[in-house]
Design an enzyme around this catalytic site. Structure first.
Site, PDB file in Angstrom:
ATOM      1  N   SER A  20       0.929  -1.418   0.135  1.00  0.00           N
ATOM      2  CA  SER A  20       0.215   0.225   0.239  1.00  0.00           C
ATOM      3  C   SER A  20       0.758   1.454  -0.135  1.00  0.00           C
ATOM      4  O   SER A  20       1.856   1.344   0.898  1.00  0.00           O
ATOM      5  CB  SER A  20      -0.556  -0.048   0.914  1.00  0.00           C
ATOM      6  OG  SER A  20      -1.771   1.885   1.391  1.00  0.00           O
ATOM      7  N   SER A  22      -0.703   3.927   0.827  1.00  0.00           N
ATOM      8  CA  SER A  22      -1.621   4.749   1.276  1.00  0.00           C
ATOM      9  C   SER A  22      -0.691   5.516   3.115  1.00  0.00           C
ATOM     10  O   SER A  22      -0.634   6.592   3.501  1.00  0.00           O
ATOM     11  CB  SER A  22      -2.851   3.900   2.657  1.00  0.00           C
ATOM     12  OG  SER A  22      -3.462   4.664   1.102  1.00  0.00           O
ATOM     13  N   LYS A  71     -14.467  -3.906   2.026  1.00  0.00           N
ATOM     14  CA  LYS A  71     -15.173  -2.685   2.377  1.00  0.00           C
ATOM     15  C   LYS A  71     -16.881  -3.097   2.375  1.00  0.00           C
ATOM     16  O   LYS A  71     -17.383  -1.737   2.903  1.00  0.00           O
ATOM     17  CB  LYS A  71     -15.183  -1.695   0.312  1.00  0.00           C
ATOM     18  CG  LYS A  71     -13.304  -1.792   0.522  1.00  0.00           C
ATOM     19  CD  LYS A  71     -13.385  -0.845  -0.893  1.00  0.00           C
ATOM     20  CE  LYS A  71     -11.735   0.206  -0.605  1.00  0.00           C
ATOM     21  NZ  LYS A  71     -12.007   0.789  -2.082  1.00  0.00           N
ATOM     22  N   ASP A 107     -13.717   7.158  -2.384  1.00  0.00           N
ATOM     23  CA  ASP A 107     -13.745   6.712  -3.874  1.00  0.00           C
ATOM     24  C   ASP A 107     -13.810   7.802  -4.656  1.00  0.00           C
ATOM     25  O   ASP A 107     -12.611   8.404  -5.839  1.00  0.00           O
ATOM     26  CB  ASP A 107     -12.876   5.712  -4.491  1.00  0.00           C
ATOM     27  CG  ASP A 107     -12.408   4.598  -3.822  1.00  0.00           C
ATOM     28  OD1 ASP A 107     -11.243   5.431  -2.795  1.00  0.00           O
ATOM     29  OD2 ASP A 107     -12.967   3.186  -3.273  1.00  0.00           O
ATOM     30  N   GLY A 132     -15.693  -2.543 -16.449  1.00  0.00           N
ATOM     31  CA  GLY A 132     -15.669  -3.390 -14.815  1.00  0.00           C
ATOM     32  C   GLY A 132     -16.747  -2.740 -14.073  1.00  0.00           C
ATOM     33  O   GLY A 132     -17.696  -1.584 -14.917  1.00  0.00           O
ATOM     34  N   ALA A 133     -17.239  -3.569 -13.280  1.00  0.00           N
ATOM     35  CA  ALA A 133     -18.800  -2.864 -12.538  1.00  0.00           C
ATOM     36  C   ALA A 133     -18.237  -3.821 -10.959  1.00  0.00           C
ATOM     37  O   ALA A 133     -19.135  -4.085 -10.637  1.00  0.00           O
ATOM     38  CB  ALA A 133     -20.307  -3.528 -13.068  1.00  0.00           C
ATOM     39  N   GLY A 135     -16.165  -2.275  -6.423  1.00  0.00           N
ATOM     40  CA  GLY A 135     -16.540  -1.441  -6.240  1.00  0.00           C
ATOM     41  C   GLY A 135     -15.767   0.003  -6.413  1.00  0.00           C
ATOM     42  O   GLY A 135     -16.879   1.014  -6.310  1.00  0.00           O
ATOM     43  N   ARG A 156     -17.716  -7.608 -18.338  1.00  0.00           N
ATOM     44  CA  ARG A 156     -17.426  -9.155 -18.026  1.00  0.00           C
ATOM     45  C   ARG A 156     -19.010  -9.894 -18.268  1.00  0.00           C
ATOM     46  O   ARG A 156     -19.354 -10.723 -18.869  1.00  0.00           O
ATOM     47  CB  ARG A 156     -16.628  -9.618 -18.026  1.00  0.00           C
ATOM     48  CG  ARG A 156     -15.869 -11.221 -18.148  1.00  0.00           C
ATOM     49  CD  ARG A 156     -15.053 -11.512 -17.451  1.00  0.00           C
ATOM     50  NE  ARG A 156     -14.733 -10.999 -15.505  1.00  0.00           N
ATOM     51  CZ  ARG A 156     -13.775 -11.767 -15.146  1.00  0.00           C
ATOM     52  NH1 ARG A 156     -12.903 -12.824 -15.267  1.00  0.00           N
ATOM     53  NH2 ARG A 156     -13.958 -11.647 -13.635  1.00  0.00           N
ATOM     54  N   THR A 157     -19.169  -9.569 -16.359  1.00  0.00           N
ATOM     55  CA  THR A 157     -20.646 -10.361 -15.887  1.00  0.00           C
ATOM     56  C   THR A 157     -21.807  -9.604 -16.270  1.00  0.00           C
ATOM     57  O   THR A 157     -21.762  -8.232 -15.359  1.00  0.00           O
ATOM     58  CB  THR A 157     -20.632 -10.476 -14.734  1.00  0.00           C
ATOM     59  OG1 THR A 157     -19.077 -11.378 -14.717  1.00  0.00           O
ATOM     60  CG2 THR A 157     -21.418 -11.628 -14.134  1.00  0.00           C
ATOM     61  N   TYR A 218      -2.891   1.329 -10.474  1.00  0.00           N
ATOM     62  CA  TYR A 218      -1.358   2.563  -9.693  1.00  0.00           C
ATOM     63  C   TYR A 218      -0.066   1.739  -9.906  1.00  0.00           C
ATOM     64  O   TYR A 218       0.835   2.467 -10.396  1.00  0.00           O
ATOM     65  CB  TYR A 218      -1.721   3.358  -8.649  1.00  0.00           C
ATOM     66  CG  TYR A 218      -2.295   2.817  -8.052  1.00  0.00           C
ATOM     67  CD1 TYR A 218      -1.123   2.217  -7.083  1.00  0.00           C
ATOM     68  CD2 TYR A 218      -3.177   2.671  -7.697  1.00  0.00           C
ATOM     69  CE1 TYR A 218      -1.448   1.484  -5.873  1.00  0.00           C
ATOM     70  CE2 TYR A 218      -4.095   1.519  -6.414  1.00  0.00           C
ATOM     71  CZ  TYR A 218      -3.191   1.467  -5.637  1.00  0.00           C
ATOM     72  OH  TYR A 218      -3.593   0.695  -4.437  1.00  0.00           O
TER      73      TYR A 218
HETATM   74  P1  NAP Z   1     -13.414  -5.355  -7.650  1.00  0.00           P
HETATM   75  O1  NAP Z   1     -14.255  -4.585  -7.242  1.00  0.00           O
HETATM   76  O2  NAP Z   1     -12.825  -7.038  -8.023  1.00  0.00           O
HETATM   77  O3  NAP Z   1     -14.005  -5.427  -9.585  1.00  0.00           O
HETATM   78  C1  NAP Z   1     -13.192  -5.629 -10.390  1.00  0.00           C
HETATM   79  C2  NAP Z   1     -13.911  -5.067 -11.891  1.00  0.00           C
HETATM   80  O4  NAP Z   1     -12.899  -5.908 -12.704  1.00  0.00           O
HETATM   81  C3  NAP Z   1     -15.224  -6.440 -11.924  1.00  0.00           C
HETATM   82  O5  NAP Z   1     -15.921  -5.853 -12.632  1.00  0.00           O
HETATM   83  C4  NAP Z   1     -14.538  -7.680 -12.893  1.00  0.00           C
HETATM   84  O6  NAP Z   1     -15.876  -8.809 -13.265  1.00  0.00           O
HETATM   85  C5  NAP Z   1     -13.129  -6.868 -13.735  1.00  0.00           C
HETATM   86  N1  NAP Z   1     -12.764  -7.647 -14.077  1.00  0.00           N
HETATM   87  C6  NAP Z   1     -12.188  -8.521 -12.736  1.00  0.00           C
HETATM   88  N2  NAP Z   1     -10.974  -9.382 -13.903  1.00  0.00           N
HETATM   89  C7  NAP Z   1     -10.949  -9.121 -15.109  1.00  0.00           C
HETATM   90  C8  NAP Z   1     -10.923 -10.387 -16.019  1.00  0.00           C
HETATM   91  N3  NAP Z   1     -10.170 -10.619 -16.382  1.00  0.00           N
HETATM   92  N4  NAP Z   1     -10.935  -9.615 -17.323  1.00  0.00           N
HETATM   93  C9  NAP Z   1     -12.549  -8.485 -17.730  1.00  0.00           C
HETATM   94  N5  NAP Z   1     -12.786  -7.850 -16.603  1.00  0.00           N
HETATM   95  C10 NAP Z   1     -12.742  -8.397 -15.126  1.00  0.00           C
HETATM   96  O7  NAP Z   1     -12.374  -4.430  -7.645  1.00  0.00           O
HETATM   97  P2  NAP Z   1     -12.094  -3.020  -7.504  1.00  0.00           P
HETATM   98  O8  NAP Z   1     -11.791  -2.421  -5.634  1.00  0.00           O
HETATM   99  O9  NAP Z   1     -13.646  -2.093  -8.181  1.00  0.00           O
HETATM  100  O10 NAP Z   1     -10.500  -2.276  -8.631  1.00  0.00           O
HETATM  101  C11 NAP Z   1     -10.991  -2.818  -9.345  1.00  0.00           C
HETATM  102  C12 NAP Z   1      -9.400  -1.852  -9.824  1.00  0.00           C
HETATM  103  O11 NAP Z   1      -9.103  -0.487 -10.063  1.00  0.00           O
HETATM  104  C13 NAP Z   1      -8.627  -3.001  -9.172  1.00  0.00           C
HETATM  105  O12 NAP Z   1      -7.262  -2.248 -10.284  1.00  0.00           O
HETATM  106  C14 NAP Z   1      -7.900  -1.636  -8.912  1.00  0.00           C
HETATM  107  O13 NAP Z   1      -6.523  -1.489  -7.970  1.00  0.00           O
HETATM  108  C15 NAP Z   1      -7.530   0.060  -9.033  1.00  0.00           C
HETATM  109  N6  NAP Z   1      -8.649   0.503  -7.946  1.00  0.00           N
HETATM  110  C16 NAP Z   1      -7.499   1.921  -8.269  1.00  0.00           C
HETATM  111  C17 NAP Z   1      -8.123   2.975  -7.104  1.00  0.00           C
HETATM  112  C18 NAP Z   1      -6.977   3.849  -6.859  1.00  0.00           C
HETATM  113  O14 NAP Z   1      -7.347   4.762  -6.619  1.00  0.00           O
HETATM  114  N7  NAP Z   1      -6.858   4.459  -8.559  1.00  0.00           N
HETATM  115  C19 NAP Z   1      -9.395   2.498  -5.940  1.00  0.00           C
HETATM  116  C20 NAP Z   1      -9.935   1.353  -5.949  1.00  0.00           C
HETATM  117  C21 NAP Z   1      -9.431   0.644  -7.345  1.00  0.00           C
HETATM  118  P3  NAP Z   1     -17.262  -9.673 -13.157  1.00  0.00           P
HETATM  119  O15 NAP Z   1     -18.484  -8.690 -12.324  1.00  0.00           O
HETATM  120  O16 NAP Z   1     -17.191 -10.137 -14.617  1.00  0.00           O
HETATM  121  O17 NAP Z   1     -16.384 -10.008 -11.560  1.00  0.00           O
END
Ligand code: NAP
Length: 272
Positions: A20, A22, A71, A107, A132-133, A135, A156-157, A218
């Protein structure tokens, strides 16, 4: 300032959490303002979030950042939720109000502030395709909608995309990949790009001039998606500015001080 018997403690919980950024962000902020605070990282295993929230009460921890996979569980363990955290059903930050613990979600505001500060973009009236869908996608779709933009969800889903649209409402919708052609902003909110051999999150030949491409990943700072977008002459942004600005909002909530964003940015190699 060396931690002492009066030092106030803030922390992040997650699994994994040792990577992290943070602690660097917040400790740089405390140092810049000369605050007697420190920020540490606690690895907390899946299923242990409730105990971590109880420990926050027992130990008098002043502020908690919450990352994957906690979360949703933390949203169920705190005493009250902000309006945004309640709509999202997810908490990325816990603050104290006397004895009560309040769950917040910074966020979305972090994302919008990063658009303003790095790309000079106001979401009002703009269309954003979010790939993506999960968090992160939920948070930025809600913030985009609350700021007068249109969130189009490509996932994807399909069921997860539909659930997101039910939560966010407004002009949000589920879309197919060709919607990328019509977008002002295209955001990768999947983890694709974190590993060198990951496929691109969508067909980059659908991108067109004038668009901005944002990758929430990041680490690495320049994903294959951003390389492709830059090669097409598009404006790009990685996930570091969102990380900075969501941390800045947490800093403000905990300390009551305006976050020293310049010092915090410098700590993670970002120029504002
Ligand atoms: P999450 O809740 O696990 O959601 C992941 C999403 O990505 C889901 O919609 C999932 O689709 C999709 N996905 C995962 N693997 C995939 C693949 N191989 N092909 C296609 N779709 C795929 O994760 P999250 O917390 O939202 O985080 C997502 C990204 O944002 C991460 O890289 C995280 O590090 C980044 N992030 C960055 C910040 C920032 O401050 N910069 C803050 C939060 C998160 P399904 O619904 O089909 O499973």
């Amino acid at each position: 300032m060396t931690p002492n018997a009066n030092t106030r403690v803030a922390a992040v919980i997650g699994d994994p959490v040792r990577h992290s950024l943070s602690p660097r962000l917040h400790n740089a902020g405390f140092a810049a303002l000369g605050l007697d605070w420190c920020y540490v990282a606690y690895p907390v295993a899946d299923g242990q979030a409730e105990q971590a929230v109880e420990a926050m009460r027992t130990l008098g921890i002043e502020g908690l950042s919450v990352t994957m996979p906690h979360k949703k569980s933390v949203a169920a363990a705190v005493d009250d939720l902000s309006a945004t955290a309640a709509r999202l059903g997810a908490v990325n930050c816990v603050t104290r109000a006397g004895d009560r613990l309040i769950g917040e979600n910074t966020d979305g505001v972090g994302f919008v502030n990063s658009l303003h500060s790095q790309l000079q973009i106001d979401p009002n009236g703009l269309t954003m395709v979010i790939v993506g869908a999960g968090g992160a996608a939920r948070s930025i779709a809600l913030a985009m909608t609350d700021h007068g933009g249109r969130a189009c969800i490509l996932n994807r889903t399909a069921r997860s995309a539909e659930e997101l649209v039910e939560i966010v409402g407004g002009e949000s919708s589920v879309v197919q990949e060709d919607a990328i052609r019509e977008a002002d902003l295209v955001v990768n909110a999947t983890p694709l790009g974190m590993n060198n051999d990951d496929p691109l999150p969508f067909d980059v030949d659908l991108l067109k001039k004038g668009q901005s491409v944002i990758d929430l990943v990041y680490q690495p700072k320049k994903t294959a998606l951003l390389v492709e977008a830059e090669a097409r002459g598009l404006k790009t942004l990685n996930g570091v500015p969102m990380l900075l600005h969501q941390a800045g909002e947490q800093f403000r909530l905990w300390t009551g001080h305006e976050p020293p964003l310049g010092a915090m940015a410098e700590a993670v190699g970002l120029t504002l």
